[in-house]
Design a protein around this motif. Structure first.
Motif, PDB file in Angstrom:
ATOM      1  N   ILE A  30       0.832  -1.206   0.000  1.00  0.00           N
ATOM      2  CA  ILE A  30       0.000   0.000   0.000  1.00  0.00           C
ATOM      3  C   ILE A  30       0.866   1.255   0.000  1.00  0.00           C
ATOM      4  O   ILE A  30       0.646   2.176  -0.793  1.00  0.00           O
ATOM      5  CB  ILE A  30      -0.955  -0.005   1.207  1.00  0.00           C
ATOM      6  CG1 ILE A  30      -1.997  -1.115   1.029  1.00  0.00           C
ATOM      7  CG2 ILE A  30      -1.626   1.358   1.393  1.00  0.00           C
ATOM      8  CD1 ILE A  30      -2.781  -1.451   2.282  1.00  0.00           C
ATOM      9  N   GLU A  33       2.940   1.415  -3.478  1.00  0.00           N
ATOM     10  CA  GLU A  33       2.175   1.562  -4.708  1.00  0.00           C
ATOM     11  C   GLU A  33       1.154   2.691  -4.669  1.00  0.00           C
ATOM     12  O   GLU A  33       0.689   3.126  -5.722  1.00  0.00           O
ATOM     13  CB  GLU A  33       1.482   0.235  -5.045  1.00  0.00           C
ATOM     14  CG  GLU A  33       2.455  -0.913  -5.282  1.00  0.00           C
ATOM     15  CD  GLU A  33       3.451  -0.634  -6.401  1.00  0.00           C
ATOM     16  OE1 GLU A  33       3.034  -0.085  -7.441  1.00  0.00           O
ATOM     17  OE2 GLU A  33       4.643  -0.967  -6.231  1.00  0.00           O
ATOM     18  N   HIS A  34       0.791   3.139  -3.465  1.00  0.00           N
ATOM     19  CA  HIS A  34      -0.222   4.200  -3.333  1.00  0.00           C
ATOM     20  C   HIS A  34       0.213   5.207  -2.274  1.00  0.00           C
ATOM     21  O   HIS A  34      -0.532   5.497  -1.338  1.00  0.00           O
ATOM     22  CB  HIS A  34      -1.590   3.582  -3.008  1.00  0.00           C
ATOM     23  CG  HIS A  34      -2.063   2.694  -4.095  1.00  0.00           C
ATOM     24  ND1 HIS A  34      -2.447   3.181  -5.326  1.00  0.00           N
ATOM     25  CD2 HIS A  34      -2.166   1.346  -4.169  1.00  0.00           C
ATOM     26  CE1 HIS A  34      -2.769   2.164  -6.107  1.00  0.00           C
ATOM     27  NE2 HIS A  34      -2.609   1.048  -5.429  1.00  0.00           N
ATOM     28  N   THR A  35       1.394   5.711  -2.464  1.00  0.00           N
ATOM     29  CA  THR A  35       2.008   6.613  -1.493  1.00  0.00           C
ATOM     30  C   THR A  35       1.103   7.789  -1.143  1.00  0.00           C
ATOM     31  O   THR A  35       0.939   8.108   0.034  1.00  0.00           O
ATOM     32  CB  THR A  35       3.367   7.122  -2.028  1.00  0.00           C
ATOM     33  OG1 THR A  35       4.172   5.992  -2.365  1.00  0.00           O
ATOM     34  CG2 THR A  35       4.068   7.979  -1.001  1.00  0.00           C
ATOM     35  N   LEU A  37      -2.139   8.067  -1.363  1.00  0.00           N
ATOM     36  CA  LEU A  37      -3.333   7.636  -0.631  1.00  0.00           C
ATOM     37  C   LEU A  37      -2.974   7.169   0.776  1.00  0.00           C
ATOM     38  O   LEU A  37      -3.774   7.292   1.704  1.00  0.00           O
ATOM     39  CB  LEU A  37      -4.036   6.508  -1.381  1.00  0.00           C
ATOM     40  CG  LEU A  37      -4.585   6.870  -2.758  1.00  0.00           C
ATOM     41  CD1 LEU A  37      -5.125   5.633  -3.453  1.00  0.00           C
ATOM     42  CD2 LEU A  37      -5.657   7.947  -2.645  1.00  0.00           C
ATOM     43  N   ALA A  38      -1.780   6.625   0.933  1.00  0.00           N
ATOM     44  CA  ALA A  38      -1.351   6.072   2.217  1.00  0.00           C
ATOM     45  C   ALA A  38      -0.861   7.145   3.181  1.00  0.00           C
ATOM     46  O   ALA A  38      -0.769   6.893   4.388  1.00  0.00           O
ATOM     47  CB  ALA A  38      -0.241   5.050   1.994  1.00  0.00           C
ATOM     48  N   GLN A  56     -10.618   8.876   2.730  1.00  0.00           N
ATOM     49  CA  GLN A  56      -9.339   8.273   2.356  1.00  0.00           C
ATOM     50  C   GLN A  56      -9.479   6.764   2.153  1.00  0.00           C
ATOM     51  O   GLN A  56      -8.874   6.189   1.243  1.00  0.00           O
ATOM     52  CB  GLN A  56      -8.284   8.550   3.441  1.00  0.00           C
ATOM     53  CG  GLN A  56      -7.928  10.011   3.581  1.00  0.00           C
ATOM     54  CD  GLN A  56      -7.190  10.290   4.889  1.00  0.00           C
ATOM     55  OE1 GLN A  56      -7.435   9.667   5.925  1.00  0.00           O
ATOM     56  NE2 GLN A  56      -6.276  11.254   4.838  1.00  0.00           N
ATOM     57  N   LEU A  60      -8.642   4.553  -1.180  1.00  0.00           N
ATOM     58  CA  LEU A  60      -7.732   3.407  -1.133  1.00  0.00           C
ATOM     59  C   LEU A  60      -8.431   2.151  -1.644  1.00  0.00           C
ATOM     60  O   LEU A  60      -7.857   1.379  -2.418  1.00  0.00           O
ATOM     61  CB  LEU A  60      -7.195   3.188   0.286  1.00  0.00           C
ATOM     62  CG  LEU A  60      -6.256   1.993   0.447  1.00  0.00           C
ATOM     63  CD1 LEU A  60      -5.024   2.125  -0.449  1.00  0.00           C
ATOM     64  CD2 LEU A  60      -5.844   1.846   1.910  1.00  0.00           C
ATOM     65  N   ALA A  63      -8.521   2.225  -5.365  1.00  0.00           N
ATOM     66  CA  ALA A  63      -7.195   1.957  -5.933  1.00  0.00           C
ATOM     67  C   ALA A  63      -6.843   0.470  -5.840  1.00  0.00           C
ATOM     68  O   ALA A  63      -6.333  -0.118  -6.802  1.00  0.00           O
ATOM     69  CB  ALA A  63      -6.141   2.802  -5.213  1.00  0.00           C
ATOM     70  N   LEU A  64      -7.122  -0.144  -4.693  1.00  0.00           N
ATOM     71  CA  LEU A  64      -6.829  -1.568  -4.535  1.00  0.00           C
ATOM     72  C   LEU A  64      -7.685  -2.416  -5.471  1.00  0.00           C
ATOM     73  O   LEU A  64      -7.186  -3.370  -6.084  1.00  0.00           O
ATOM     74  CB  LEU A  64      -7.012  -1.995  -3.083  1.00  0.00           C
ATOM     75  CG  LEU A  64      -6.025  -1.399  -2.080  1.00  0.00           C
ATOM     76  CD1 LEU A  64      -6.391  -1.811  -0.659  1.00  0.00           C
ATOM     77  CD2 LEU A  64      -4.590  -1.774  -2.411  1.00  0.00           C
ATOM     78  N   ASP A  67      -6.208  -2.175  -8.859  1.00  0.00           N
ATOM     79  CA  ASP A  67      -4.988  -2.985  -8.930  1.00  0.00           C
ATOM     80  C   ASP A  67      -5.310  -4.471  -9.062  1.00  0.00           C
ATOM     81  O   ASP A  67      -4.644  -5.200  -9.804  1.00  0.00           O
ATOM     82  CB  ASP A  67      -4.131  -2.796  -7.669  1.00  0.00           C
ATOM     83  CG  ASP A  67      -3.492  -1.425  -7.580  1.00  0.00           C
ATOM     84  OD1 ASP A  67      -3.584  -0.637  -8.545  1.00  0.00           O
ATOM     85  OD2 ASP A  67      -2.897  -1.150  -6.520  1.00  0.00           O
TER      86      ASP A  67
END
Length: 163
Positions: A30, A33-35, A37-38, A56, A60, A63-64, A67
């Motif tokens: 996480i 790959e999703h800086t 969002l993290a 948020q 996320l 996005a997941l 992916d």
């Protein structure tokens, strides 16, 4: 890690659990790959109660899910597994690579003799008498199903806290 939904919209959003072995690679994925969002959670690798809010969390989850649908998670899992498999074995810390334990516990339990191939007895209990062990990284699995379960939880969590 116990991940608790802040305002769950369904039962699946109430609680997500991974032991530390499963959580670390998931959190690493996480963050890597999703800086952006993290970033709302600065302590992904600790059980300090940090987490994401509802907005948020939805971002996320989106996005997941993307992916997962694109195969990005499967590709990351394959690359991760290959990296771990390529790591060299390490000298056993219990027997210092000899295959037998000569410390008090080793002597007491018969681990101070070479392993008998017929009975399987003897030899170091830390390395099965071969003198080497897998690297610690081999204890941290990552797979698509775990990401899918977490994405489902995150979507229904209403935000979450990591404990």
């Amino acid at each position: 890690m116990d991940v608790i939904g802040k305002d769950p919209i369904s039962e699946v959003g109430r609680y997500f659990r991974n032991n530390v072995w499963w959580w670390r690679p998931l959190a690493t994925y996480i963050v890597q790959e999703h800086t952006l969002l993290a970033v709302g959670c600065s302590h992904w690798q600790s059980n300090s109660g940090d987490g994401l809010n509802a907005e948020q969390s939805q971002a996320l989850a989106d996005a997941l899910d993307a992916d997962l649908a694109s195969g990005k998670v499967a590709q990351w899992a394959a690359e991760y597994a290959a990296e771990v498999a390529a790591l060299p074995r390490e000298t056993c810390w219990l027997c210092e690579g000899t295959g037998v334990r000569t410390d008090d516990i080793g002597v007491q339990h018969g681990f101070n003799k070479p392993r008998d191939p017929e009975t399987g007895r003897g030899g170091c209990n830390g390395c099965s008498g071969i003198g080497t062990t897998e690297p610690p990284a081999a204890s941290y699995p990552f797979d698509v199903d775990n990401v899918r379960e977490f994405a489902t939880f995150v979507r229904a969590s209403g935000g979450f806290e990591i404990w």
